[in-house]
Design a protein around this motif. Structure first.
Motif, PDB file in Angstrom:
ATOM      1  N   VAL A 188      14.034  14.545  17.445  1.00 29.84           N
ATOM      2  CA  VAL A 188      12.771  14.330  16.409  1.00 29.84           C
ATOM      3  C   VAL A 188      11.856  13.624  17.197  1.00 29.84           C
ATOM      4  N   LEU A 189      12.687  12.572  18.116  1.00 34.28           N
ATOM      5  CA  LEU A 189      12.633  10.858  18.157  1.00 34.28           C
ATOM      6  C   LEU A 189      11.938  11.020  19.247  1.00 34.28           C
ATOM      7  N   TRP A 190      12.347  12.091  20.512  1.00 32.87           N
ATOM      8  CA  TRP A 190      11.408  12.837  21.395  1.00 32.87           C
ATOM      9  C   TRP A 190      10.505  12.686  21.487  1.00 32.87           C
TER      10      TRP A 190
ATOM     11  N   ASN B 223       1.315   8.967  14.149  1.00 36.79           N
ATOM     12  CA  ASN B 223       1.688   9.834  16.239  1.00 36.79           C
ATOM     13  C   ASN B 223       1.274  11.154  16.953  1.00 36.79           C
ATOM     14  N   ILE B 224       0.628  11.874  15.863  1.00 35.30           N
ATOM     15  CA  ILE B 224       0.186  12.895  16.212  1.00 35.30           C
ATOM     16  C   ILE B 224      -1.651  13.218  16.221  1.00 35.30           C
TER      17      ILE B 224
ATOM     18  N   GLU C  41       4.026  11.902  21.641  1.00 32.31           N
ATOM     19  CA  GLU C  41       3.244  12.118  20.081  1.00 32.31           C
ATOM     20  C   GLU C  41       2.714  10.826  20.287  1.00 32.31           C
ATOM     21  N   ARG C  42       3.449   9.698  20.380  1.00 30.43           N
ATOM     22  CA  ARG C  42       2.841   8.482  19.614  1.00 30.43           C
ATOM     23  C   ARG C  42       2.311   8.077  21.182  1.00 30.43           C
ATOM     24  N   ALA C  43       2.885   7.741  22.090  1.00 34.03           N
ATOM     25  CA  ALA C  43       2.037   7.150  23.110  1.00 34.03           C
ATOM     26  C   ALA C  43       0.677   8.477  23.500  1.00 34.03           C
ATOM     27  N   ASN C  44       0.477   9.477  23.142  1.00 30.90           N
ATOM     28  CA  ASN C  44      -0.636   9.471  23.419  1.00 30.90           C
ATOM     29  C   ASN C  44      -1.180   9.227  22.011  1.00 30.90           C
ATOM     30  N   HIS C  45      -1.082   8.716  20.595  1.00 29.00           N
ATOM     31  CA  HIS C  45      -1.723   8.274  19.656  1.00 29.00           C
ATOM     32  C   HIS C  45      -2.080   7.028  20.625  1.00 29.00           C
TER      33      HIS C  45
END
Length: 459
Positions: A116-118, A299-300, A123-127
């Protein structure tokens, strides 16, 4: 004629500097006042030799607390997030593992927190990068831009963010993606990720003049680097895995090859899409019975926005109590460090009598603490028990994710007074809400700025 500057007289009502500065006379008066009270010297002698929390600890409260509750759900071992800010993930997975363990016929089971962390990090980097693109026409010192750059990829999160991850990426057992050094101590990995993302933010802002396509091309390069960093630190998330296990009666089982989505569908026993987030925000600017969201929180990118419903604290308590009495643990977020005794594993709103130590009043209520940056949600855990007296909760049993060394083998005790002051949100079924509050969830949410304290992430 005098060159260089002109003299402008001060307004007659301008403050005198003597009113603004600390003067020798004031300092002497404060010192005399301190020395005149023997209690001050007594406290000075005590606190210079002993931690102030040991001095302020109210023994009456400590001796009045035990760890027993009338309704007790947990019969499993606590988990340990170690040196990471994954409490919200751990609390969510701890909620889900109860049903999974029952279906598997085992006493203890853990989903992979590392998996889940990965996906949350990627996703959060993209967000974050999409938020940078959306705000690239603003100055870099714009308050929203500064907020985004201040913490581009922390470990913390909220309930809706956890649900979004499970819905999109599924789950795997811990054996399919076990912990690594970096999942248990995320600091070095996060430093690399933050540098990459801030550098990417610089490049995306510079590329704004070339158009969104140029920005997204650069974003793809940044995400490629983020993917490498995550895979180096955490391993590669499995696309499928062979799932087999032995139950508590030593009977062998094999499901065969399965995907994370299939595994979640098989072993998540509660309907996550039916859960809503209730919060207690008593500020006058936050009316009860209304939904709220926070700019750039999530995050997504394609997930539903993080939305919560503001309600009275007594309703949060009642719905939590009813869920636990009905046999279901409850995810919640709180300001964990307030009035907490870690070695004893207890919380109480008046656990430490700092007023007696300092001879000073500490009178901010919950609304004022939010307004003046004295409090916000900092941690998420799971309610697994409640002590009910005459139909009302008296104390609560809490599954923390800080290991077994503290409290009752990692299960903490919260007096009900603390719930009212420092609990901010709970996740409950929508069907449990009063009809008028359930209907309010269909109304457009009030949008709060990105820096609002109700957008704080539990870590």
């Amino acid at each position: 004629m005098t060159l260089g500057h002109t003299h402008t007289s001060q307004p007659t009502d301008a403050p005198d500097d003597s009113d603004r500065s600390l003067t020798p006379a004031q300092l002497e008066a404060y010192e005399k006042e301190f020395a005149a009270r023997p209690a001050n010297r007594l406290m000075q002698n005590a606190v210079t030799q002993t931690t102030v929390d040991d001095i302020a600890l109210d023994r009456r409260i400590v001796t009045a607390i035990d760890h027993t509750v009338s309704h007790h759900l947990d019969d499993w071992k606590v988990t340990n997030q170690k040196r990471s800010g994954r409490c919200w993930m751990f609390a969510g997975l701890n909620l889900l593992r109860v049903g999974a363990a029952e279906k598997l016929g085992v006493k203890d089971f853990e989903f992979s927190q590392n998996y889940v962390l990965w996906w949350d990090k990627f996703e959060r980097a993209n967000h974050f990068l999409e938020s940078v693109i959306d705000t690239s026409d603003r100055d870099v010192d714009d308050r929203t831009v500064a907020h985004l750059l201040g913490d581009p990829i922390s470990d913390g999160g909220q309930w809706n963010m956890f649900v979004a991850l499970v819905a999109k990426h599924g789950l795997v057992p811990k054996s399919a993606m076990p912990e690594t050094e970096s999942s248990s101590a995320t600091g070095p990995m996060n430093r690399a990720l933050m540098s990459l993302l801030r550098q990417g933010a610089r490049d995306l802002r510079r590329a704004a003049a070339e158009g969104v396509e140029a920005q997204r091309a650069r974003k793809a390069e940044v995400l490629g680097a983020v993917h490498r960093v995550l895979s180096i630190h955490l391993g590669t998330p499995p696309q499928s895995f062979l799932w087999q296990w032995r139950d508590s009666d030593q009977e062998f089982h094999r499901d065969g090859w399965t995907t994370p989505t299939e595994f979640a569908e098989a072993y998540v026993r509660i309907p996550l899409d039916e859960y809503v987030c209730l919060v207690h925000d008593p500020r006058e600017s936050s009316p009860a019975g209304r939904t709220f969201t926070v700019e750039h929180l999530g995050n997504i990118v394609e997930a539903p926005p993080v939305v919560y419903l503001n309600a009275d604290i007594d309703l949060l308590k009642r719905l939590t109590m009813e869920a636990v009495v009905g046999g279901e643990p409850v995810w919640f977020g709180c300001d964990v460090g307030q009035q907490m005794r870690a070695d004893l594993g207890i919380w109480d709103a008046e656990l430490f009598d700092y007023e007696a130590v300092y001879d000073a009043s500490f009178e901010l209520d919950k609304a004022d603490r939010l307004l003046h940056h004295e409090t916000q949600m900092t941690h998420a855990m799971l309610f697994t028990g409640v002590d009910v007296v005459d139909g009302a909760p008296r104390r609560w049993r809490v599954e923390n994710s800080w290991g077994e060394e503290k409290a009752d083998k990692g299960f903490w005790t919260m007096n009900d007074s603390w719930f009212g002051e420092y609990v901010f949100e709970v996740a409950v079924r929508r069907s449990a809400l009063p009809p008028e509050l359930s209907a309010a969830l269909d109304e457009p949410p009030i949008v709060l700025p990105a820096w609002d304290p109700m957008g704080a992430l539990a870590d």
